[in-house]
Design an enzyme around this catalytic site. Structure first.
Site, PDB file in Angstrom:
ATOM      1  N   GLY A  60     -20.388   6.510   2.178  1.00 18.16           N
ATOM      2  CA  GLY A  60     -19.422   6.999   1.191  1.00 18.16           C
ATOM      3  C   GLY A  60     -20.155   7.475  -0.053  1.00 18.16           C
ATOM      4  N   PHE A  61     -19.432   8.184  -0.923  1.00 17.69           N
ATOM      5  CA  PHE A  61     -20.043   8.516  -2.223  1.00 17.69           C
ATOM      6  C   PHE A  61     -18.972   8.483  -3.298  1.00 17.69           C
ATOM      7  CE2 PHE A  61     -18.731  13.038  -2.823  1.00 17.69           C
ATOM      8  CZ  PHE A  61     -18.272  13.324  -1.539  1.00 17.69           C
ATOM      9  N   LYS A 112       0.865  -1.187   0.000  1.00 17.70           N
ATOM     10  CA  LYS A 112       0.000   0.000   0.000  1.00 17.70           C
ATOM     11  C   LYS A 112       0.896   1.230   0.000  1.00 17.70           C
ATOM     12  CE  LYS A 112      -4.411   0.877   0.028  1.00 17.70           C
ATOM     13  NZ  LYS A 112      -5.524   0.022  -0.452  1.00 17.70           N
ATOM     14  N   ASP A 151      -6.909   4.172  -4.651  1.00 18.03           N
ATOM     15  CA  ASP A 151      -7.640   3.980  -3.392  1.00 18.03           C
ATOM     16  C   ASP A 151      -8.293   5.339  -3.131  1.00 18.03           C
ATOM     17  OD1 ASP A 151      -7.856   1.916  -0.996  1.00 18.03           O
ATOM     18  OD2 ASP A 151      -7.558   3.840  -0.042  1.00 18.03           O
ATOM     19  N   ALA A 171     -18.668   3.158  -3.450  1.00 16.70           N
ATOM     20  CA  ALA A 171     -20.098   3.372  -3.198  1.00 16.70           C
ATOM     21  C   ALA A 171     -20.869   3.416  -4.520  1.00 16.70           C
ATOM     22  CB  ALA A 171     -20.287   4.676  -2.426  1.00 16.70           C
TER      23      ALA A 171
HETATM   24  P1  NDP Z   1     -12.960   7.554  -3.117  1.00 16.97           P
HETATM   25  O1  NDP Z   1     -11.906   8.579  -2.876  1.00 16.97           O
HETATM   26  O2  NDP Z   1     -13.505   7.375  -4.473  1.00 16.97           O
HETATM   27  O3  NDP Z   1     -14.157   7.801  -2.129  1.00 16.97           O
HETATM   28  C1  NDP Z   1     -14.073   7.736  -0.721  1.00 16.97           C
HETATM   29  C2  NDP Z   1     -15.315   8.372  -0.220  1.00 16.97           C
HETATM   30  O4  NDP Z   1     -15.546   8.226   1.161  1.00 16.97           O
HETATM   31  C3  NDP Z   1     -15.233   9.831  -0.465  1.00 16.97           C
HETATM   32  O5  NDP Z   1     -16.469  10.292  -0.809  1.00 16.97           O
HETATM   33  C4  NDP Z   1     -14.756  10.332   0.875  1.00 16.97           C
HETATM   34  O6  NDP Z   1     -14.946  11.680   1.097  1.00 16.97           O
HETATM   35  C5  NDP Z   1     -15.652   9.523   1.712  1.00 16.97           C
HETATM   36  N1  NDP Z   1     -15.215   9.568   3.085  1.00 16.97           N
HETATM   37  C6  NDP Z   1     -13.975   9.651   3.575  1.00 16.97           C
HETATM   38  N2  NDP Z   1     -14.013   9.704   4.903  1.00 16.97           N
HETATM   39  C7  NDP Z   1     -15.316   9.638   5.224  1.00 16.97           C
HETATM   40  C8  NDP Z   1     -16.018   9.649   6.441  1.00 16.97           C
HETATM   41  N3  NDP Z   1     -15.372   9.763   7.602  1.00 16.97           N
HETATM   42  N4  NDP Z   1     -17.357   9.562   6.421  1.00 16.97           N
HETATM   43  C9  NDP Z   1     -18.022   9.435   5.265  1.00 16.97           C
HETATM   44  N5  NDP Z   1     -17.401   9.442   4.081  1.00 16.97           N
HETATM   45  C10 NDP Z   1     -16.079   9.544   4.069  1.00 16.97           C
HETATM   46  O7  NDP Z   1     -12.386   6.179  -2.538  1.00 16.97           O
HETATM   47  P2  NDP Z   1     -12.887   4.717  -2.833  1.00 16.97           P
HETATM   48  O8  NDP Z   1     -14.337   4.682  -3.065  1.00 16.97           O
HETATM   49  O9  NDP Z   1     -11.943   4.150  -3.813  1.00 16.97           O
HETATM   50  O10 NDP Z   1     -12.564   4.025  -1.424  1.00 16.97           O
HETATM   51  C11 NDP Z   1     -13.548   3.851  -0.389  1.00 16.97           C
HETATM   52  C12 NDP Z   1     -13.127   2.713   0.526  1.00 16.97           C
HETATM   53  O11 NDP Z   1     -13.017   1.509  -0.241  1.00 16.97           O
HETATM   54  C13 NDP Z   1     -11.767   2.889   1.216  1.00 16.97           C
HETATM   55  O12 NDP Z   1     -11.807   2.271   2.493  1.00 16.97           O
HETATM   56  C14 NDP Z   1     -10.831   2.101   0.303  1.00 16.97           C
HETATM   57  O13 NDP Z   1      -9.677   1.677   1.002  1.00 16.97           O
HETATM   58  C15 NDP Z   1     -11.727   0.944  -0.051  1.00 16.97           C
HETATM   59  N6  NDP Z   1     -11.366   0.188  -1.253  1.00 16.97           N
HETATM   60  C16 NDP Z   1     -11.144   0.796  -2.451  1.00 16.97           C
HETATM   61  C17 NDP Z   1     -10.835   0.037  -3.563  1.00 16.97           C
HETATM   62  C18 NDP Z   1     -10.637   0.636  -4.906  1.00 16.97           C
HETATM   63  O14 NDP Z   1     -10.358  -0.122  -5.825  1.00 16.97           O
HETATM   64  N7  NDP Z   1     -10.784   1.926  -5.087  1.00 16.97           N
HETATM   65  C19 NDP Z   1     -10.685  -1.414  -3.469  1.00 16.97           C
HETATM   66  C20 NDP Z   1     -11.015  -1.960  -2.190  1.00 16.97           C
HETATM   67  C21 NDP Z   1     -11.330  -1.171  -1.136  1.00 16.97           C
HETATM   68  P3  NDP Z   1     -13.626  12.599   1.291  1.00 16.97           P
HETATM   69  O15 NDP Z   1     -12.558  12.068   0.395  1.00 16.97           O
HETATM   70  O16 NDP Z   1     -14.155  13.888   0.823  1.00 16.97           O
HETATM   71  O17 NDP Z   1     -13.211  12.612   2.715  1.00 16.97           O
HETATM   72  O1  2IT Z   2      -7.885  -1.734  -1.097  1.00 15.88           O
HETATM   73  C1  2IT Z   2      -7.752  -2.200  -2.233  1.00 15.88           C
HETATM   74  O2  2IT Z   2      -7.862  -3.409  -2.475  1.00 15.88           O
HETATM   75  C2  2IT Z   2      -7.495  -1.274  -3.342  1.00 15.88           C
HETATM   76  N1  2IT Z   2      -7.475  -0.077  -3.117  1.00 15.88           N
HETATM   77  C3  2IT Z   2      -7.263  -1.790  -4.724  1.00 15.88           C
HETATM   78  C4  2IT Z   2      -5.834  -2.224  -4.885  1.00 15.88           C
HETATM   79  C5  2IT Z   2      -5.434  -2.604  -6.298  1.00 15.88           C
HETATM   80  O3  2IT Z   2      -4.235  -2.871  -6.454  1.00 15.88           O
HETATM   81  O4  2IT Z   2      -6.259  -2.651  -7.200  1.00 15.88           O
END
Ligand code: NDP
Ligand code: 2IT
Length: 444
Positions: free
Chosen positions: A235-236, A124, A164, A240
């Site tokens: 989340g958004f 990471k 991420d 999400a």
């Molecule tokens: P994004 O940056 O696209 O979105 C994250 C969202 O969550 C943003 O809207 C962010 O707002 C919001 N957020 C952050 N902190 C808070 C909070 N305290 N309360 C409510 N909302 C919050 O990220 P992802 O959707 O990619 O990631 C979301 C989660 O999924 C993370 O835990 C990530 O580690 C996990 N994940 C992501 C993967 C991927 O491929 N992208 C794969 C597997 C897991 P803001 O940024 O404005 O704070």
């Molecule tokens: O938490 C996760 O699994 C990710 N953010 C995706 C990692 C990746 O290498 O696609």
């Protein structure tokens, strides 16, 4: 192995690294029995070698904003374990990023990647850079400055970063451009690339889709499905969005989204153009979900989390520790039967205990959100073959991988009364593959 003794040692060595210690404790507690049953793990020092990253790389990122003011951020890459494949895992750009958060994410990634059935180790990285309110040009300059350091540490067969929180397609583009120039090669060194330059179809949707596929498998064990179910999503962002899209395709109704500012409640369900609007909201470099409420005339609950809203299924898709013991109690009281984690470690240990005590279906992130990195692995495969699969091919493979992850959890997490502890199942299955590889390959 004595979990308490190991944890005391780690707490002494890494004081205050709360998220990392939380993630390690959960895994150690799950695998304690398997570890005792296999003395060759102990004699190979597997735990001692697994809980510490292979290496932690930190670097300084100086860059200039649009006014010419000089900014300095911190950059990190945690290469945790590469026993079963190249280091693999996302990059997070968020002001909260620190060593503890990235070590927890890197540690989780080892087991998650192992579960995917694909050959990927755990890593990471990221930065405390805050993308909120930055112009595209600033984001580009920051990504370029970040890659100026990172490129020396990564490679298509060495370490393959992805996105991420705060790192999506736009950032991967800027990062890839700089890598390509510095390394003078055009390879699959990053995943989540654009479709026209090595990216895989379905990668943007993969984490959310995979999360819903995993929940679908869990529901199936109880003769249930998404059809007609009310679903709370937090989340958004990217995850999400994908989850909401898939739930609506499967006949469920997503009624909430949340941001750091609060949550919106849309009783008619988030579908169609509203799902497209989520993408606009995310791309606006805003950190608030409230504009959704204004756009569609629905309720906004300032400063609150969505877990008090009655639902059948909850999909936490925002960030770590966003659902605590009280939230879990509220979900159970309101009749929730299934929680499937799109985010990494969104439920606190107290919340997990409530879910287990209530014997509802609870899928932890390292299993339930593995769809993202799975399609990253499929992107690496396509890059190696220099071929592109169709949307349908990738989606079918993703679906199959999520079914296999579910199966592994059931195999290692079932008890005699039929209850499946998916935390235990995921941790044991993920651990065994990596531990056996480490034993086979000797002490290195
Ligand atoms: P994004 O940056 O696209 O979105 C994250 C969202 O969550 C943003 O809207 C962010 O707002 C919001 N957020 C952050 N902190 C808070 C909070 N305290 N309360 C409510 N909302 C919050 O990220 P992802 O959707 O990619 O990631 C979301 C989660 O999924 C993370 O835990 C990530 O580690 C996990 N994940 C992501 C993967 C991927 O491929 N992208 C794969 C597997 C897991 P803001 O940024 O404005 O704070
Ligand atoms: O938490 C996760 O699994 C990710 N953010 C995706 C990692 C990746 O290498 O696609």
């Amino acid at each position: 192995m004595n979990v308490e003794k190991t944890m005391i040692g780690l707490e002494k060595k890494h004081p205050g690294e709360q998220e990392y210690l939380q993630a390690v404790r959960e895994v150690l507690e799950s695998i304690e029995e398997v570890y005792s049953d296999n003395p060759h793990f102990e004699s190979a020092g597997i735990i001692e070698r697994l809980v510490e990253p292979d290496r932690v790389l930190t670097f300084k990122i100086p860059w200039a904003d649009d006014d010419g003011a000089v900014m300095v951020n911190l950059g990190y890459r945690i290469q945790f374990n590469n026993a079963i494949g190249p280091y693999k895992g996302g990059l997070r750009f968020h002001p909260s990023v620190n060593l503890s958060i990235l070590k927890f994410l890197g540690f989780e990634q080892i087991f998650k990647n192992s579960l995917t059935t694909l050959p990927m180790g755990g890593a990471k990285g990221g930065s405390d850079f805050n993308p909120k309110g930055k112009s595209d040009a600033e984001i580009m300059r920051f990504c370029q400055a970040f890659m100026l350091e990172l490129w020396k540490l990564i490679g298509p067969e060495t370490d393959v970063p992805a996105g991420d929180i705060g790192v999506g397609g736009r950032e991967i583009g800027f990062l890839f451009g700089m890598y390509r120039k510095l390394a003078r090669e055009n390879t699959g060194v990053l995943t989540g690339k654009g479709r026209g330059w090595g990216g895989s179809l379905i990668r943007p949707e993969a984490t959310g889709f995979g999360n819903v596929y995993f929940a679908k498998e869990m529901l199936k064990t109880k003769g249930e499905s998404f059809e007609g179910k009310t679903v709370c999503v937090s989340g958004f962002g990217n995850v999400a969005w994908g989850a909401t899209k898939k739930v609506s395709q499967l006949g469920g109704k997503v009624v909430t989204l949340s941001g750091p500012d609060g949550y919106i409640y849309d009783p008619d369900g988030i579908s169609g153009e509203k799902i497209d609007y989520m993408l606009e909201l995310r791309a606006s470099n805003n950190d608030v979900v409230q504009p959704y409420a204004l756009e569609f005339g629905v309720e906004f609950h300032k400063g609150k989390r969505p877990w008090n809203v009655p639902c059948d299924i909850a999909l936490p898709c925002a960030t770590q520790n966003e659902l605590d013991g009280n939230d879990a109690e509220a979900l159970i009281k309101n009749g929730c039967i299934c929680v499937s984690e799109g985010a990494n470690m969104p439920s606190t240990p107290e919340a997990v205990e409530v879910f287990h005590r209530s014997k509802i279906l609870y899928g932890p992130g390292k299993a339930a959100n593995a769809g993202g990195v799975s399609v990253s692995g499929l992107e690496m495969t396509q890059n190696s073959m220099k071929l592109n699969w169709t949307r349908e091919e990738v989606d079918n493979k993703l679906h199959q991988i999520m079914q296999e992850i579910h199966e592994q959890c059931v195999t290692h997490g079932s008890s005699e009364d039929g209850f499946v502890d998916y935390v235990k199942g995921a941790n044991i299955a993920g651990f065994l593959k990596v531990a056996n590889a480490m034993v086979d390959q000797g002490v290195i």
